[in-house]
Enzyme design. Structure first.
Site, short mmCIF file in Angstrom:
data_model
loop_
_atom_site.label_atom_id
_atom_site.label_comp_id
_atom_site.label_asym_id
_atom_site.label_seq_id
_atom_site.Cartn_x
_atom_site.Cartn_y
_atom_site.Cartn_z
N VAL A 89 5.37 -5.01 9.77
CA VAL A 89 4.09 -5.13 9.07
C VAL A 89 3.03 -5.53 10.08
O VAL A 89 3.28 -6.40 10.93
CB VAL A 89 4.18 -6.22 7.97
CG1 VAL A 89 2.86 -6.39 7.26
CG2 VAL A 89 5.27 -5.89 6.99
N CYS A 90 1.86 -4.91 9.99
CA CYS A 90 0.74 -5.33 10.83
C CYS A 90 0.10 -6.54 10.15
O CYS A 90 -0.55 -6.42 9.12
CB CYS A 90 -0.26 -4.20 10.96
SG CYS A 90 -1.67 -4.65 11.98
N MET A 91 0.32 -7.70 10.73
CA MET A 91 -0.18 -8.95 10.15
C MET A 91 -0.86 -9.74 11.27
O MET A 91 -0.18 -10.40 12.07
CB MET A 91 0.98 -9.72 9.54
CG MET A 91 0.58 -10.87 8.68
SD MET A 91 2.07 -11.46 7.82
CE MET A 91 1.42 -12.93 7.10
N PRO A 92 -2.19 -9.67 11.36
CA PRO A 92 -2.90 -10.34 12.45
C PRO A 92 -2.53 -11.81 12.63
O PRO A 92 -2.47 -12.31 13.75
CB PRO A 92 -4.37 -10.19 12.07
CG PRO A 92 -4.40 -8.94 11.24
CD PRO A 92 -3.10 -8.94 10.49
N ILE A 115 0.12 -8.55 1.49
CA ILE A 115 0.12 -7.20 2.07
C ILE A 115 0.84 -6.23 1.14
O ILE A 115 0.35 -5.13 0.88
CB ILE A 115 0.76 -7.21 3.48
CG1 ILE A 115 -0.19 -7.90 4.46
CG2 ILE A 115 1.11 -5.80 3.94
CD1 ILE A 115 0.42 -8.21 5.82
#
Length: 156
Positions: A89-92, A115
């Site tokens: 998952v792209c999770m900053p 998300i």
């Protein structure tokens, strides 16, 4: 505070909340006493199409946690534009440039749930699914729901 002490404290807080709050979004958390650095959790969402079943998540904490972020993986296969087929998952929040030692594991789990509950075509890692979401949301929701019924964790 050492990483293991911090993880023990955070784990205790999560377990206490899950007993106090009915229908808490973390339904189970499996941590071996011999390895506090690997957590497997089942989280639940409140928004369609990801309801009525659970999502298995793995958090892998580094030895120097909380000074470095953990790695999060969604183990349940999801038909989702923002989750890869490998569960990435792209999770900053989890990027080194955004990470702060004050961030707790509960915040990470809440972020993963957000998300999943709010798929977007922006920041998509699975472009065909993002396109479907943008152009035909009804079809996306139907397919995602069918996939989740098949792959989601059955709740007790």
């Amino acid at each position: 505070m050492s990483a293991s002490k911090r993880l023990t404290k955070e784990l205790g807080e999560i377990r206490a909340n899950s007993k106090k709050i009915p229908r808490y979004f973390i339904r189970s958390i499996d941590v071996k006493e011999s390895n506090l650095f690997t957590w497997q959790c089942v989280i639940v969402c409140e928004k369609e199409p990801f309801t009525d079943r659970g999502i298995k998540v793995k958090l892998q904490f580094p030895a120097d946690y909380p000074f470095k972020p953990p790695h999060a993986t969604i183990l349940t296969h999801l038909y989702h534009p923002n989750v890869t087929t490998k569960g990435e998952v792209c999770m900053p929040l989890l990027e080194a440039s955004h990470w702060k030692p004050s961030i707790k594991s509960i915040t990470i789990l809440e972020g993963l749930r957000q998300i999943v509950e709010n798929p977007t075509a922006e920041n998509a890692v699975r472009i065909p699914i993002a396109t479907e979401l943008s152009k035909n949301k009804e079809t996306f929701l139907k397919t995602a729901k069918q996939d989740f019924r098949k792959n989601g964790v059955k709740l007790k």
